[in-house]
Design a protein around this motif. Structure first.
Motif, short mmCIF file in Angstrom:
data_model
loop_
_atom_site.label_atom_id
_atom_site.label_comp_id
_atom_site.label_asym_id
_atom_site.label_seq_id
_atom_site.Cartn_x
_atom_site.Cartn_y
_atom_site.Cartn_z
N GLY A 36 0.83 -1.35 0.15
CA GLY A 36 0.29 -0.15 -0.56
C GLY A 36 0.48 0.85 0.00
O GLY A 36 0.50 2.47 0.21
N TRP A 37 1.98 0.89 -0.38
CA TRP A 37 2.95 2.15 -0.68
C TRP A 37 3.89 2.75 -1.32
O TRP A 37 4.27 1.19 -1.67
N VAL A 38 4.31 2.91 -1.73
CA VAL A 38 5.28 3.24 -3.05
C VAL A 38 6.51 4.04 -2.44
O VAL A 38 6.31 5.19 -1.78
N VAL A 78 2.11 7.31 -1.59
CA VAL A 78 3.07 7.42 -2.01
C VAL A 78 4.14 8.07 -1.22
O VAL A 78 3.31 9.67 -0.54
N THR A 79 5.17 8.13 -0.96
CA THR A 79 6.21 8.82 -0.65
C THR A 79 7.33 8.57 -0.94
O THR A 79 7.91 8.37 -2.19
N ALA A 80 8.54 10.28 -0.59
CA ALA A 80 9.42 10.42 -0.90
C ALA A 80 10.86 10.65 -0.27
O ALA A 80 9.95 12.24 0.72
N HIS A 81 12.42 10.51 -0.86
CA HIS A 81 12.60 10.90 -0.03
C HIS A 81 12.98 12.73 -0.99
O HIS A 81 13.17 13.09 -1.76
N CYS A 82 13.23 13.51 0.58
CA CYS A 82 13.26 15.16 0.14
C CYS A 82 14.55 15.64 0.67
O CYS A 82 13.52 15.95 2.48
N ILE A 110 0.86 13.62 -3.35
CA ILE A 110 1.84 13.07 -2.61
C ILE A 110 1.12 12.97 -0.86
O ILE A 110 0.96 13.49 -1.04
N ASP A 111 1.07 11.57 -0.55
CA ASP A 111 0.52 11.67 0.39
C ASP A 111 1.90 11.83 2.17
O ASP A 111 1.57 12.07 2.68
N GLU A 114 -2.51 22.27 4.49
CA GLU A 114 -4.01 22.18 3.53
C GLU A 114 -4.41 20.92 2.98
O GLU A 114 -5.17 20.40 2.66
N ARG A 115 -3.30 20.49 2.41
CA ARG A 115 -3.26 19.01 1.38
C ARG A 115 -3.12 18.12 2.85
O ARG A 115 -3.39 16.61 2.04
N GLY A 116 -2.86 17.88 3.92
CA GLY A 116 -3.10 16.64 4.60
C GLY A 116 -1.99 16.20 4.32
O GLY A 116 -1.82 14.14 4.64
N VAL A 117 -0.63 16.93 3.92
CA VAL A 117 0.94 15.45 3.86
C VAL A 117 1.38 14.85 4.99
O VAL A 117 1.99 16.41 5.71
#
Length: 364
Positions: free
Chosen positions: A149-151, A188-192, A206-207, A225-228
Motif C-alpha cells: 500500500g505504499w510506494v 506515495v512517499t518521497a525522500h526529500c 503525494i501522501d 492544507e493538503r494533509g501531507v
C-alpha cells in the motif's frame, strides 16, 4: 502460551492519550476488556503502563550501507527493533524480499513500500530502481503492486553537475506516477532533503514526505492544507554535519546546504507541527543507522518542541491510525509494550520496555 492460556495485563492501559483503563486481557492472541471465564484457564499476569506496539514509520529491514543483506542479518535487524518496542514497521524502501518475515510470529509486522525508485545515478548504489522520467509511471505501478500500500520515490539527491541537491523528477511525470499509484490503491512517499521538489510533489498529490528538512514558510501551509504527513527522521538528520564535512572539498555548495538544513532542523519540524502538518516517528534505520532507535527519535521530537503526548502519538496511537492498523481496541491483535512508569510523563521510559507482547505472546 497454550490454547487455553490467557494473559492478564494490569496497571494503566493507555488505549488512547486520555483513555486509560486498569486492565486488559489477551485471549487467543487478541485484546479484550471483558474478563474471561476462569475455568480451565492458565493465566499469566503482567503489570505496568501499557502502550500499543510502537511504530517506526521509516525503517529498512533487509538493507545496510552496501545494499541488500542476508536473511539472518535482516532477522537480527527486526529483532533489534522488536526489543526496542517497535512492533509495526513501515519499511520505506528495500531491495530485499522480506515476505518471509510475515510467517514469523516473533518478528514485527512490516508494511512495505517496495524498492526505492530513483533517477539514474542519483541515489545510493544498490538501493533503488534507477530509471529515467519516461519509465517512472511503469515502475511506480510495479512497486505499488509489490508493496503493502505504499510506494517510495527519491525526490531529490545530489546533482554532481550542479554540485548541490536538486529535484529528480519533472512535474508531469510525478503527477502521472502518483495518479497511477493512487489508482492502484497505494499511497506515495518521497525522500526529500532540500526545498526544490516539495511544491511539485505536494501539488501532484503525494501522501507523505520523508525527512522534509527543506520545508519553508512558503511550503508548510501547502502541506497543512493538503494533509501531507512528514516523517522527520531526526536521528538521521543528526548525521548531516559529518556527511557535509566529508564532501566539503568536492561539493562545497552541497555541503553548505546540508549544514543549513541541519542547523534549522528543529525549527522546521516545530513550524510544521504548529501549522497542523501530521508528524510521525521514523528512524531511517537500516541504511547507515542502527536499528532500535525509536525512543531516541521520540526524544528528538521533544527537542523540536512537540509536546510529549503528541510525540508519543506519533509512534503509537496516531501512527497506527495513519497506517490503518489497530491499537488496543477490543478485538485487536495483542501487540503491546509494558513500561515501568507513565511514558506521557517521561518519554525516556520508552528506552527500557519491561515486557513486549507480540501477537498475544510475551516475547521480551
Amino acid at each position: 502460551m497454550s490454547e487455553r492460556a490467557v494473559l492478564h495485563v494490569k496497571g494503566r492501559v493507555l488505549v488512547g492519550p486520555a483513555d486509560v483503563r486498569d486492565e486488559l486481557w489477551v485471549v487467543d492472541g487478541r485484546v479484550t476488556y471483558d474478563r474471561p471465564a476462569s475455568a480451565g484457564l492458565d493465566v499469566t499476569t503482567v503489570d505496568g503502563w501499557v502502550l500499543p506496539g510502537l511504530v517506526d514509520a521509516h525503517c529498512h529491514v533487509g538493507l545496510d550501507t552496501h545494499g541488500p543483506v542476508s536473511a539472518d542479518v535482516a532477522e537480527k535487524q527486526a529483532l533489534t527493533d522488536r526489543e526496542a518496542g517497535t512492533l509495526l514497521i513501515r519499511d520505506a524502501g528495500s531491495p530485499s524480499d522480506t515476505r518471509w518475515v510475515d510467517d514469523r510470529e516473533d518478528l514485527p509486522k512490516i508494511i512495505r513500500a517496495g524498492q526505492h525508485i530513483a533517477r539514474t545515478r542519483r541515489y545510493i548504489r544498490n538501493y533503488a530502481h534507477e530509471v529515467e522520467p519516461p519509465e517512472l509511471v511503469a515502475y511506480v505501478a510495479r512497486e505499488a503492486q509489490r508493496g503493502d500500500g505504499w510506494v517510495k520515490l527519491v525526490g531529490d539527491w545530489i546533482d554532481r553537475e550542479a554540485g548541490d541537491l536538486t529535484a529528480c523528477w519533472p512535474r508531469k511525470e510525478v503527477e502521472e506516477a502518483i495518479a497511477e499509484a493512487h489508482r492502484l490503491g497505494a499511497r506515495v512517499t518521497a525522500h526529500c532533503f532540500a526545498e526544490d521538489s516539495l511544491r511539485d510533489l505536494v501539488e501532484a498529490g503525494i501522501d507523505c514526505i520523508e525527512h522534509a528538512t527543506g520545508l519553508t514558510e512558503e511550503t508548510i501551509p501547502l502541506f497543512a492544507e493538503r494533509g501531507v504527513a512528514i516523517v522527520p527522521t531526526l536521528v538521521n538528520i543528526a548525521t548531516f554535519p559529518q556527511i557535509a564535512a566529508a564532501g566539503a572539498t568536492k561539493y562545497p555548495r552541497w555541503s553548505d546546504h546540508l549544514t543549513r538544513l541541519y542547523d534549522r532542523r528543529y525549527d522546521t519540524v516545530r513550524a510544521a507541527y504548529d501549522a497542523g502538518v501530521p508528524v510521525y516517528v521514523g528512524t531511517d534505520a537500516g541504511g547507515s543507522l542502527a536499528h532500535g532507535l525509536v525512543a531516541g527519535e521520540v526524544a528528538e521530537l521533544l527537542k523540536a518542541g512537540i509536546p510529549a503526548v503528541d510525540a508519543l502519538s506519533a509512534t503509537a496511537w496516531g501512527a497506527r491510525e495513519w497506517l490503518g492498523r489497530p491499537g488496543l481496541e477490543e478485538g485487536a491483535p495483542a501487540d503491546l509494550v509494558v513500561y515501568e512508569s507513565d511514558p506521557r510523563a517521561d518519554v525516556r521510559v520508552l528506552a527500557a520496555p519491561r515486557r513486549i507482547v507480540l501477537r498475544g505472546r510475551v516475547v521480551g
